[in-house]
Design a protein around this motif. Structure first.
Motif, mmCIF file in Angstrom:
data_model
loop_
_atom_site.group_PDB
_atom_site.id
_atom_site.type_symbol
_atom_site.label_atom_id
_atom_site.label_comp_id
_atom_site.label_asym_id
_atom_site.label_seq_id
_atom_site.Cartn_x
_atom_site.Cartn_y
_atom_site.Cartn_z
ATOM 1 N N SER A 1 -71.929 17.158 162.518
ATOM 2 C CA SER A 1 -71.450 17.011 161.241
ATOM 3 C C SER A 1 -72.656 16.760 160.108
ATOM 4 O O SER A 1 -73.838 16.746 160.596
ATOM 5 N N LYS A 2 -72.348 16.506 158.736
ATOM 6 C CA LYS A 2 -73.385 16.359 157.852
ATOM 7 C C LYS A 2 -74.353 17.219 157.910
ATOM 8 O O LYS A 2 -75.635 17.277 157.370
ATOM 9 N N ILE A 3 -73.992 18.623 157.922
ATOM 10 C CA ILE A 3 -74.943 19.767 158.064
ATOM 11 C C ILE A 3 -75.620 19.917 156.601
ATOM 12 O O ILE A 3 -76.877 20.086 156.174
ATOM 13 N N ASP A 4 -74.652 19.775 155.618
ATOM 14 C CA ASP A 4 -74.977 19.634 154.014
ATOM 15 C C ASP A 4 -75.978 19.012 153.795
ATOM 16 O O ASP A 4 -77.066 19.136 152.995
ATOM 17 N N ASN A 5 -76.008 17.433 154.566
ATOM 18 C CA ASN A 5 -76.939 16.653 154.138
ATOM 19 C C ASN A 5 -78.362 17.000 154.676
ATOM 20 O O ASN A 5 -79.101 16.844 154.091
ATOM 21 N N ASP A 6 -78.537 17.593 155.757
ATOM 22 C CA ASP A 6 -79.517 18.071 156.411
ATOM 23 C C ASP A 6 -80.158 18.896 155.668
ATOM 24 O O ASP A 6 -81.448 19.281 155.383
ATOM 25 N N PHE A 7 -79.385 20.012 155.181
ATOM 26 C CA PHE A 7 -79.810 21.194 154.323
ATOM 27 C C PHE A 7 -80.674 20.788 152.886
ATOM 28 O O PHE A 7 -81.528 21.309 152.433
ATOM 29 N N ASN A 8 -79.790 19.745 152.427
ATOM 30 C CA ASN A 8 -80.259 19.217 150.966
ATOM 31 C C ASN A 8 -81.564 18.536 151.054
ATOM 32 O O ASN A 8 -82.429 18.686 150.355
ATOM 33 N N ALA A 9 -81.808 17.968 152.067
ATOM 34 C CA ALA A 9 -83.184 17.203 152.533
ATOM 35 C C ALA A 9 -84.129 18.373 153.023
ATOM 36 O O ALA A 9 -85.527 17.991 152.257
ATOM 37 N N THR A 10 -83.687 19.332 153.557
ATOM 38 C CA THR A 10 -84.853 20.418 154.098
ATOM 39 C C THR A 10 -85.329 21.041 152.749
ATOM 40 O O THR A 10 -86.226 21.443 152.756
ATOM 41 N N ARG A 11 -84.422 21.475 151.946
ATOM 42 C CA ARG A 11 -84.688 22.105 150.827
ATOM 43 C C ARG A 11 -85.765 21.442 149.965
ATOM 44 O O ARG A 11 -86.459 22.031 149.180
ATOM 45 N N LYS A 12 -85.630 20.042 149.735
ATOM 46 C CA LYS A 12 -86.528 19.441 148.804
ATOM 47 C C LYS A 12 -87.946 19.566 149.583
ATOM 48 O O LYS A 12 -88.852 19.503 148.624
ATOM 49 N N GLY A 13 -88.010 19.678 150.693
ATOM 50 C CA GLY A 13 -89.619 19.838 151.267
ATOM 51 C C GLY A 13 -89.879 21.164 151.455
ATOM 52 O O GLY A 13 -91.212 21.077 152.090
ATOM 53 N N ARG A 14 -89.352 22.173 151.181
ATOM 54 C CA ARG A 14 -89.911 23.604 151.534
ATOM 55 C C ARG A 14 -89.743 24.432 149.997
ATOM 56 O O ARG A 14 -88.862 24.269 149.174
ATOM 57 N N ARG A 15 -90.385 25.154 149.987
ATOM 58 C CA ARG A 15 -90.363 26.501 148.788
ATOM 59 C C ARG A 15 -89.367 27.445 149.330
ATOM 60 O O ARG A 15 -88.756 28.033 148.388
ATOM 61 N N LYS A 16 -89.369 27.677 150.719
ATOM 62 C CA LYS A 16 -88.373 28.709 151.123
ATOM 63 C C LYS A 16 -87.354 28.310 152.017
ATOM 64 O O LYS A 16 -87.969 27.340 152.779
ATOM 65 N N PHE A 17 -86.427 28.457 152.021
ATOM 66 C CA PHE A 17 -85.078 27.959 152.846
ATOM 67 C C PHE A 17 -84.270 28.943 153.214
ATOM 68 O O PHE A 17 -83.468 29.783 152.250
ATOM 69 N N ASN A 18 -84.076 29.221 154.526
ATOM 70 C CA ASN A 18 -83.119 30.341 154.890
ATOM 71 C C ASN A 18 -82.046 29.665 155.821
ATOM 72 O O ASN A 18 -82.167 29.283 156.759
ATOM 73 N N GLU A 19 -80.870 29.676 155.262
ATOM 74 C CA GLU A 19 -79.736 28.728 155.852
ATOM 75 C C GLU A 19 -79.422 29.281 157.266
ATOM 76 O O GLU A 19 -79.174 28.590 158.016
ATOM 77 N N ASP A 20 -79.339 30.650 157.468
ATOM 78 C CA ASP A 20 -79.092 31.122 158.591
ATOM 79 C C ASP A 20 -79.744 30.783 159.961
ATOM 80 O O ASP A 20 -79.360 30.349 160.993
ATOM 81 N N GLU A 21 -81.087 30.685 159.433
ATOM 82 C CA GLU A 21 -82.266 30.479 160.446
ATOM 83 C C GLU A 21 -82.098 28.895 160.679
ATOM 84 O O GLU A 21 -82.182 28.635 162.097
#
Length: 444
Positions: free
Chosen positions: A202-222
Motif C-alpha cells: 500500500s501507500k505507493i502514491d506516498n512513495d512516489f511523491n517522496a521520490t519525485r521531490k528528490g529527483r529531476r527525472k521520474f519514471n512511474e512504470d520503472e
C-alpha cells in the motif's frame, strides 16, 4: 421526459415483426417457442448462464423437468436463487499497525474515514480483536479488520485459531514498506490450511511523491517494477514461492494494480461468491460496470424461470402478481448493485471529489424513483413484452430453457422486463462513472 412505455413498446413490436417472418404471421411465429426438451437442456448445460449451477445440479435439473415438468424442477431453481441471495463473502484484512488496513476496507466500501460506519484509522494499532464491517449495499459481504499477528495477545502459533480462520474466504495481507516475518508466517499458515492469500503493498502514491521531490527525472512504470520486484524477491527468499503482490493506492483504486488484484480474486473464487464479489465493487471504472451487468444478466433467467413456473399454474391472478413482484425486487437489486441509489451516488461523489448533483444530472431513467407494482402496471411493459417469441431469445443467446414456456408466458414477460431494465440502468451507471472520473472515462 423519458418514456419507458414508448421506447420499450416500439422496440418490442419491431422485433416481433421480424420474428413473424420465420413462419409467416404472428400466430405461426409464436409457435416457434416450443422446442424439443432434450435440446433445451443440452444447450442450457453449455450456456454461460448456467454458471450458478454445477454439472451435477444441471443434470438433476434436467432429469427433474423430464420426469415431472416444472413442478419438479422449480425447487432446485428456488434453492439456487436463495443461495445467491444469502451467500456470505468474508474478506480478512491483516497487517501491522499503520499499513493502511482500515483505509483499504473503507475504500473497498466507498467510504471516507469520517463517514458513518467507516473503519477507524490511525498510525497506532486500533484493532484489538477481529472487527466486522458490512458492505453498505450488500449486507452479506463482510470485511474483517484483523489485529496484527505476533503481539503478546496474539502470538503467531495461535493467531489463526484466535481469528477463527475457517470464517474467511480469503486473506489480504497489507504492508506499507517491506513485508515482515509475521506476514510471511501468516501466509505460510494460510497456505498450509489451503486458503488463498494476496499481498498488497500500500501507500505507493506516498512513495512516489517522496521520490519525485528528490529527483529531476521520474519514471512511474520503472519505479513500479522496482518495488514489485523487491517485494516478490524478498517474499520468495522467505519461503513464499511465486507470491502474488499488488501495488495499490488506497486513495485512488483506479491506479496501479487494483484491476490485476480484482482479476485474480475473480478467477480464484467459486462462481456464486465471484458474482457477489463483483457486485460489491465500487463503480470505479467502466470495466467494473460492465462486469456487474454480465453478472446480473445471469440472474435474470433464473428469476424469469421461477416466474414462468408460477405462470404455468392455472390459478387466476397468481401469475401476474408473481411477475410484478419479481420484477420490482429485481429492479431494486439491479439499481443498488449498479450504484444508482442516492446513498451510492453520494459515496461515489465523495470518492471522486465531485458534487453529487453532477452525478445525478446524468441519471435519466425513471427506474431510480420508487418502484412499485402499480408503477410497473402503469408502464404497461407486460403487454408489449408478452409478445416476444423464442426467436428473439435465440438471437440474444439467452438460455433456451425459456422456450418451454408459451410466448405469452410469465417467463417471457419477466425476462424481457428485467433485461430492458438492466440495460437502462447500466447505461445510466456508465454515464455516472464517466462524469465522476472525467478524464479517465470521458463522455462520448
Amino acid at each position: 421526459m423519458y418514456s419507458v412505455q414508448e421506447d420499450v413498446g416500439s422496440e418490442v413490436m419491431n422485433k416481433v415483426s421480424k420474428s413473424q417472418e420465420c413462419t409467416g404471421g404472428q400466430e405461426g411465429g409464436l409457435k416457434c417457442v416450443y422446442v424439443n426438451t432434450r435440446s433445451i437442456w443440452n444447450k442450457m448445460a453449455h450456456s454461460s448462464y448456467s454458471s450458478f449451477f454445477s454439472l451435477e445440479e444441471l443434470n438433476k435439473l434436467k432429469s427433474s423437468h423430464e420426469e415431472g415438468g416444472l413442478e419438479m424442477a422449480t425447487p432446485l431453481l428456488q434453492d439456487n436463487v436463495h443461495d445467491l441471495d444469502n451467500t456470505e463473502l468474508n474478506i480478512a484484512v491483516s497487517g501491522e499497525s499503520g499499513v493502511g488496513k482500515s483505509t483499504f476496507i473503507n475504500a473497498m466500501r466507498g467510504l471516507l474515514s469520517d463517514d458513518e460506519g467507516a473503519a477507524e484509522t490511525g498510525t497506532t494499532e486500533t484493532t484489538m480483536e477481529p472487527i466486522r464491517y458490512k458492505h453498505p449495499n450488500l449486507p452479506n459481504v463482510h470485511f474483517w479488520d484483523l489485529p496484527g499477528m505476533g503481539t503478546t495477545k496474539f502470538p503467531a502459533d495461535t493467531y489463526l485459531r484466535a481469528m477463527k480462520f475457517e470464517r474467511y474466504d480469503f486473506f489480504i495481507i497489507i504492508s506499507a514498506s517491506r513485508f515482515t516475518e509475521n506476514d510471511v508466517k501468516l501466509a505460510k499458515e494460510i497456505k498450509r490450511l489451503e486458503k488463498n492469500f494476496y499481498f498488497i503493498r500500500s501507500k505507493i502514491d506516498n512513495d512516489f511523491n517522496a521520490t519525485r521531490k528528490g529527483r529531476r527525472k521520474f519514471n512511474e512504470d520503472e519505479e513500479l517494477k522496482k518495488i514489485r520486484s523487491y517485494c516478490v524477491s524478498k517474499l520468495d527468499e522467505a519461503g513464499i514461492p511465486s507470491p502474488r503482490v499488488f501495488l495499490i493506492s488506497n486513495f485512488d483504486l483506479n491506479l496501479y494494480d487494483f484491476r490485476l488484484l480484482n482479476n485474480d480474486l475473480e478467477d480464484d473464487l467459486p462462481s456464486i461468491k465471484r458474482s457477489v464479489y463483483i457486485l460489491s465493487l465500487q463503480n470505479l471504472n467502466l470495466e467494473i460496470v460492465e462486469k456487474k451487468r454480465e453478472e446480473l444478466k445471469k440472474q435474470i433467467w433464473m428469476l424469469a424461470t421461477l416466474s414462468g413456473a408460477v405462470g404455468a399454474v392455472p390459478v387466476p391472478g397468481v401469475s401476474l402478481a408473481c411477475d410484478i413482484g419479481i420484477v420490482v425486487k429485481g429492479i431494486i437489486h439491479f439499481r443498488k448493485c449498479l450504484g444508482l441509489d442516492n446513498a451510492s451516488l453520494q459515496r461515489l461523489a465523495n470518492m471522486a471529489g465531485k458534487p453529487v448533483e453532477e452525478l445525478k444530472a446524468v441519471v435519466k431513467t425513471p427506474l431510480v424513483d420508487e418502484i412499485t407494482p402499480e408503477r410497473i402496471m402503469r408502464l404497461r411493459w407486460g403487454l408489449a413484452s408478452a409478445t416476444i417469441s423464442a426467436v428473439e431469445l435465440a438471437i440474444n443467446n439467452i438460455p433456451i430453457i425459456g422456450s418451454i414456456f408459451g410466448a405469452g408466458s410469465s417467463f417471457l414477460m419477466t425476462y424481457k422486463l428485467l433485461s430492458d431494465a438492466l440495460d437502462d440502468l447500466t447505461e445510466n451507471a456508465r454515464n455516472v462513472v464517466k462524469v465522476a472520473f472525467r478524464g479517465e472515462n470521458e463522455l462520448e
